[in-house]
Design a protein around this motif. Structure first.
Motif, short mmCIF file in Angstrom:
data_model
loop_
_atom_site.label_atom_id
_atom_site.label_comp_id
_atom_site.label_asym_id
_atom_site.label_seq_id
_atom_site.Cartn_x
_atom_site.Cartn_y
_atom_site.Cartn_z
N ASN A 25 36.18 40.36 48.26
CA ASN A 25 36.25 39.92 46.87
C ASN A 25 35.39 40.82 45.99
O ASN A 25 34.60 41.61 46.49
N HIS A 84 45.19 41.56 38.97
CA HIS A 84 44.99 40.15 38.59
C HIS A 84 44.73 39.31 39.84
O HIS A 84 43.82 38.48 39.87
N SER A 85 45.50 39.53 40.88
CA SER A 85 45.31 38.79 42.13
C SER A 85 43.96 39.12 42.76
O SER A 85 43.26 38.24 43.25
N ASN A 122 41.25 37.27 40.79
CA ASN A 122 41.29 35.81 40.90
C ASN A 122 41.21 35.27 42.33
O ASN A 122 40.66 34.19 42.54
N TYR A 123 41.77 35.98 43.30
CA TYR A 123 41.89 35.45 44.66
C TYR A 123 41.19 36.29 45.72
O TYR A 123 41.20 35.92 46.89
#
Length: 93
Positions: free
Chosen positions: A67, A35-36, A39-40
């Motif tokens: 990313n 998830h991280s 998203n980040y």
């Protein structure tokens, strides 16, 4: 590898060594990391997989080590995009 998990596998007297490391805390930590990452980017924000130093979560997009992105090839229709993704996911099967 002699681990027998409870349930149908153990009842059938089968071994499942991979189930020994698939415990809820590890699964949740892995899902949090994914998830991280989505998203980040590759940071340590919100239990991510990235390096623990040099990142500010409020600036995660600009300070991440990497990313995820997917840029489909030039497509003329929605069907071309679907076919391209199907090729990636199923090797054209």
């Amino acid at each position: 590898p002699e681990f027998q998990p409870p349930g149908p596998v153990g009842a059938a007297d089968l071994m499942s060594p991979e189930a020994q490391i698939t415990i809820p805390p590890y699964v949740l930590a892995f899902l949090n990391g994914l998830h991280s990452l989505i998203n980040y980017g590759l940071t340590n924000c919100h239990e991510g997989f990235g390096d623990k130093y040099g990142h500010t979560c409020s600036l995660a997009a600009s300070t991440s080590d990497g990313n995820l992105q997917y840029v489909p090839p030039t497509a003329t229709s929605g069907a071309d995009v679907v076919n391209g993704i199907a090729l990636l996911l199923t090797a054209g099967r």
